[in-house]
Write an enzyme that holds these catalytic residues in place. Structure first.
Site, PDB file in Angstrom:
ATOM      1  CB  THR A 251      -0.912   0.007   1.239  1.00  9.30           C
ATOM      2  OG1 THR A 251      -1.689  -1.184   1.265  1.00  9.30           O
ATOM      3  CG2 THR A 251      -1.834   1.212   1.230  1.00  9.30           C
TER       4      THR A 251
ATOM      5  CE1 TYR B 212     -16.279  -1.600  -6.767  1.00 11.13           C
ATOM      6  CE2 TYR B 212     -16.160  -3.405  -8.327  1.00 11.13           C
ATOM      7  CZ  TYR B 212     -16.771  -2.260  -7.875  1.00 11.13           C
ATOM      8  OH  TYR B 212     -17.874  -1.777  -8.526  1.00 11.13           O
TER       9      TYR B 212
ATOM     10  CE1 TYR C  35      -2.135  -4.801   5.296  1.00  7.91           C
ATOM     11  CE2 TYR C  35      -1.641  -4.432   2.970  1.00  7.91           C
ATOM     12  CZ  TYR C  35      -1.888  -3.940   4.237  1.00  7.91           C
ATOM     13  OH  TYR C  35      -1.889  -2.579   4.440  1.00  7.91           O
TER      14      TYR C  35
ATOM     15  NE  ARG D 155      -4.731   1.621   2.729  1.00  7.10           N
ATOM     16  CZ  ARG D 155      -4.532   2.672   1.928  1.00  7.10           C
ATOM     17  NH1 ARG D 155      -5.033   2.681   0.714  1.00  7.10           N
ATOM     18  NH2 ARG D 155      -3.828   3.707   2.335  1.00  7.10           N
TER      19      ARG D 155
ATOM     20  CE  LYS E 272       1.000  -3.978   6.782  1.00  9.47           C
ATOM     21  NZ  LYS E 272       1.301  -3.147   5.595  1.00  9.47           N
TER      22      LYS E 272
ATOM     23  CB  ILE F 160       4.677  -4.862   7.838  1.00 10.98           C
ATOM     24  CG1 ILE F 160       5.255  -6.291   7.850  1.00 10.98           C
ATOM     25  CG2 ILE F 160       4.798  -4.244   6.451  1.00 10.98           C
ATOM     26  CD1 ILE F 160       4.558  -7.260   6.923  1.00 10.98           C
TER      27      ILE F 160
END
Length: 295
Positions: free
Chosen positions: A48, A111, A137, A142, A165, A207
């Site tokens: 990201t 999405y 992740y 997001r 993560k 991270i």
């Protein structure tokens, strides 16, 4: 027991740009050297913070290639290869694997999202077809897609899925995940404001976005905790909290790139649709950098 890819503070490294928006690979190499000199324990590229969402396939591969070649084994390199298209995630993962990365960071589909069963199918499909270890992740703010503890438990049974993560911010769910997975899944904090809490639950590190501007303190935050200096680690977490807040006062990586530019690192702008910070946000960020002696 699965092999741990890294322990400590891995930097979610920015991708420097020229003013015209093209990638500045020479500056990228400089930043890699600065990070390693500052004690960073791993490089996480094309995530990201690295603006992977607006990189072409060719750019994505070139950034990974540059990181692997320039790092030359000094620290592990983990490449972001996630996608909401399972076939493309596998294609990119295979390319990164051929370039010699030490790990693959795979975000949940975004999405189109998917069900928990779909998450298991998606990650398993890729994990079955690569040999490089995978870090999941989870960042539902997001992606709109959250990995639930039972899903983590199922995925942790795969020998090639070794870590996650975690950036959901849900500590209760994380406790349940750790209870279900035990030593089958390493945990890295995906939020700079939760490093010490996650270490206290057995996490392996972070991270980090903060590492871009403060690699040594971020490294020390983890190293002190793991060495038994919990108070020293806690003190760093609290001390850097206002700067961390400023680094997330706008959409990541807008503030961290602004901070690095203020510090003279010349990493350039973010690509659209990310817009520059407001003047008020920039002044607050500048004040926090000054407070920490970074300006």
């Amino acid at each position: 027991m699965k092999k741990t890819i890294f322990t400590g503070a891995g930097v979610a490294i920015v991708t420097p740009m020229h003013e015209d928006g093209s990638i500045n690979l020479e500056k990228f190499k400089e930043i890699i050297d600065q990070q390693i000199a500052g004690g960073t324990d791993a490089l996480i590229v094309c995530g990201t913070t690295g603006e992977s969402a607006t990189q072409s396939h060719e750019e994505h591969v070139e950034v990974i290639k540059t990181a692997v070649e320039h790092t030359a084994g000094r620290v592990p390199v983990i490449a972001g290869t996630g996608s909401n298209d399972t076939a493309y995630a596998l294609h990119l993962s295979k390319e990164a694997e051929a370039l010699g990365v030490d790990g693959l960071l795979m975000v949940t589909p975004y999405y189109n999202k998917t069900s928990q069963a779909g998450l298991i199918q998606h990650f398993t499909y890729v994990a079955d077809r690569v040999n490089t270890p995978i870090i999941l992740y989870n960042v539902p703010s997001r992606t709109g897609c959250n990995i639930q503890p039972a899903t983590y438990a199922a995925l942790a049974e795969h020998p090639n899925i070794v870590a996650t993560k975690e950036a959901s911010g849900n500590m209760s769910a994380l406790v349940e995940t750790i209870a279900r997975c035990g030593d089958k899944l390493d945990i890295y904090s995906g939020n700079d404001d939760q490093v010490v809490p996650i270490l206290s639950l057995g996490g392996k590190g972070v991270i980090s976005v903060l590492s871009n501007v403060a690699p040594r303190p971020t490294h020390d935050m983890v190293a002190k905790f793991l060495a038994g200096d919990v108070e020293g680690s806690r003190r760093l977490q609290v001390e850097y909290a206002p700067l961390i807040s400023a680094l997330f006062s706008d959409v990541n990586p807008i503030p961290v790139k602004e901070a690095m530019n203020l510090m003279g690192m010349e990493v350039g702008p973010c690509r659209m649709p990310l817009a520059p910070m407001s003047e008020a946000g920039r002044e607050n960020l500048k004040a926090q950098l000054q407070k920490m002696g970074l300006l």
